[in-house]
Enzyme design. Structure first.
Site, short mmCIF file in Angstrom:
data_model
loop_
_atom_site.label_atom_id
_atom_site.label_comp_id
_atom_site.label_asym_id
_atom_site.label_seq_id
_atom_site.Cartn_x
_atom_site.Cartn_y
_atom_site.Cartn_z
CG ASP A 53 41.36 33.69 22.51
OD1 ASP A 53 40.77 33.46 23.47
OD2 ASP A 53 41.65 33.05 21.30
CE LYS A 106 42.45 25.43 26.04
NZ LYS A 106 43.03 26.41 25.04
CE1 TYR A 154 43.29 26.36 16.55
CE2 TYR A 154 42.79 26.38 19.11
CZ TYR A 154 42.70 25.76 17.69
OH TYR A 154 41.64 24.77 17.45
C1 LIG Z 1 42.26 26.55 23.44
C2 LIG Z 1 42.06 27.87 22.92
C3 LIG Z 1 41.03 28.11 22.18
C4 LIG Z 1 40.02 27.18 21.58
O1 LIG Z 1 39.23 26.75 22.72
P1 LIG Z 1 38.27 25.20 22.57
O2 LIG Z 1 37.81 25.20 23.84
O3 LIG Z 1 39.56 24.20 22.38
O4 LIG Z 1 37.63 25.30 21.25
C5 LIG Z 1 40.64 29.54 21.57
N1 LIG Z 1 41.70 30.33 21.93
C6 LIG Z 1 42.74 30.30 22.66
C7 LIG Z 1 43.62 31.15 23.00
C8 LIG Z 1 43.11 28.86 23.19
O5 LIG Z 1 44.13 28.55 23.92
#
Ligand SMILES: *Cc1c(COP(=O)(O)O)cnc(C)c1O
Length: 435
Positions: A240, A268, A145
């Site tokens: 990511d 995060k 994701y």
């Molecule tokens: C949480 C997450 C996102 C999205 O971040 P948001 O702040 O919720 O938009 C993108 N990539 C990864 C790997 C994530 O865990």
């Protein structure tokens, strides 16, 4: 499963004006059944709900709360920042300092831009890869994701090496067809895909440890193979690290697995619980971003002073010697305890850990390295476990397809309590008295 009258009422009230009663879908408990728990406050390793029940929290707001909730230094930093004004829409020194700190910890980043969310960070990293290469196609991996931008809400087509299909209504097929979705940890599929489409591929985006399909660890050589094909075909390698950055190790997953990406996305943890994201990487690519270059990206509240100063306060703590070693040891103790409790009760159960994140698997499969393996885990058993733990004061992610997180505030006593709750829950599951 137990829902108090008050919680049921709160959910009903929420659902009146909020779609599904929640502002992000996974919170709705669709994956486990029942109604979500409304949280009133949080401190350290604990959450309290609107009925004043206390929970040991292993979600940590889906990752950011690595120092536990309401850490006094973070709260103070945010309070002081608020006194100085909530947002100016003009540069601040705190932005420079946070950029300096991140670039010092992550030498792969020459230039970094702050956003308001991880979604914005990955969306822009992809735009940048396309702008930099002048190509359209992106490769992502099944089960990963990367936020909810159009290009990334795509799943594999029906045959291998076909172009992607949208996973959400409202994503035009014309967008989705530029995203190729491959199986995670499958080096051969990756190489074949580059042989076929190499000259059209702008970049590859990957979760270096996948934490949005439960937890899947990269096989040895997988991330290196991405680096290799990206070099060969001059495509951009985007790691990511929105979840894994400053979570699996201070340097994130790419340092842990010794691979050098071109672009890194963050989120995060860097905001310590305030809304934030960031993307950064090689100077020659980042120079394509406006105002230096022609790839546009912006944000009214980007680099928000509260988020920047919260992040700076947080980095002071996580950079201390032994911070991650202690977290890892604490989590290892928890997982060992859960495993022996499951073994004693005779429940098919496994765990995996990378740094301060973990996966729980109701399965006896040996190989847990693919999205397919995750789909084969027993989701009914997870639901029973989730509710058994919730009733005993342990808050886990309300989905079998999410990783779990520990904070520096989880004490030995919290770990022991969690294991005791699991013991009772496993026995209950085995006796079939739940569900
Ligand atoms: C949480 C997450 C996102 C999205 O971040 P948001 O702040 O919720 O938009 C993108 N990539 C990864 C790997 C994530 O865990």
């Amino acid at each position: 499963m137990f829902t108090s009258a008050k919680q049921a009422q709160l959910f009903e009230e929420a659902s009146k004006h909020i779609p599904g009663g929640v502002n992000s879908p996974v919170r709705a408990f669709k994956g486990v059944g029942g109604t979500p728990v409304f949280i009133k406050r949080a401190k350290g390793a604990y959450l309290w709900d609107e009925d004043d029940n206390q929970y040991i929290d292993y979600v940590g707001s889906w990752g950011p709360m690595i120092l536990g909730h309401s850490h006094p230094d973070i709260v103070k930093a945010v309070q002081q920042a608020a006194e100085d004004g909530l947002s100016y829409g003009a540069p601040t020194v705190a932005e420079t300092t946070l950029a300096d700190v991140i670039c010092e910890i992550l030498p792969s980043i020459d230039l970094i831009r702050m956003t308001n969310s991880g979604t914005e960070a990955t969306m822009t990293a992809i735009r940048l890869a396309r702008g930099y290469t002048g190509r359209d196609k992106i490769i992502k991996f099944e089960g990963c994701y990367h936020g909810h931008s159009d290009s990334l809400l795509v799943k594999a087509g029906s045959a291998l090496l076909t172009l992607g299909e949208p996973t959400s209504k409202g994503v035009p097929e014309d967008f989705a067809k530029h995203t190729i979705v491959l199986p995670y940890n499958d080096i051969e599929a990756l190489e074949k895909c580059f042989e076929k489409f190499g000259q059209e591929i702008a970049g590859v985006i990957v979760e270096p440890v996948a934490g949005n399909m439960n937890l899947v660890i990269p096989k040895e050589g997988f991330l290196q193979a991405i680096r290799r094909v990206c070099d060969q075909y001059k495509a951009v390698f985007i790691i990511d690290e929105v979840m894994t950055g400053f979570r699996v190790a201070l340097g994130g997953a790419h340092t842990l697995y010794n691979v050098e990406p071109d672009l890194i996305t963050l989120g995060k943890i860097i905001g310590a619980g305030l809304p934030v994201g960031a993307f950064g990487g090689k100077r020659e690519m980042m120079q394509c971003i406006a105002p230096l270059g022609g790839v546009y990206q912006a944000g009214t509240l980007s680099g928000n002073p509260l988020a920047m100063r919260a992040g700076l306060a947080m980095f002071k703590h996580i950079r201390q010697d032994g911070f991650y070693a202690k977290l890892e040891a604490q989590l290892a103790k928890l997982l060992a305890g859960l495993q022996s409790a499951a073994d004693e009760a005779g429940v098919a159960f496994k765990t995996q850990q990378v740094g301060a994140m973990f996966g729980l698997y109701f399965t006896d499969q040996e190989d847990l390295s693919s999205f397919e393996a995750m789909l084969k885990c027993d989701s009914e058993a997870f639901k029973q476990f989730f509710h058994g733990m919730l009733n005993r004061g342990v808050y886990l992610a309300p989905s079998a397809f999410e990783a779990g997180f520990i904070s520096s505030m989880h004490s030995d006593k919290d770990i022991e309590k969690t294991i005791a709750a699991a013991k009772a829950t496993f026995v209950e599951m085995k006796n079939g008295s739940l569900g």
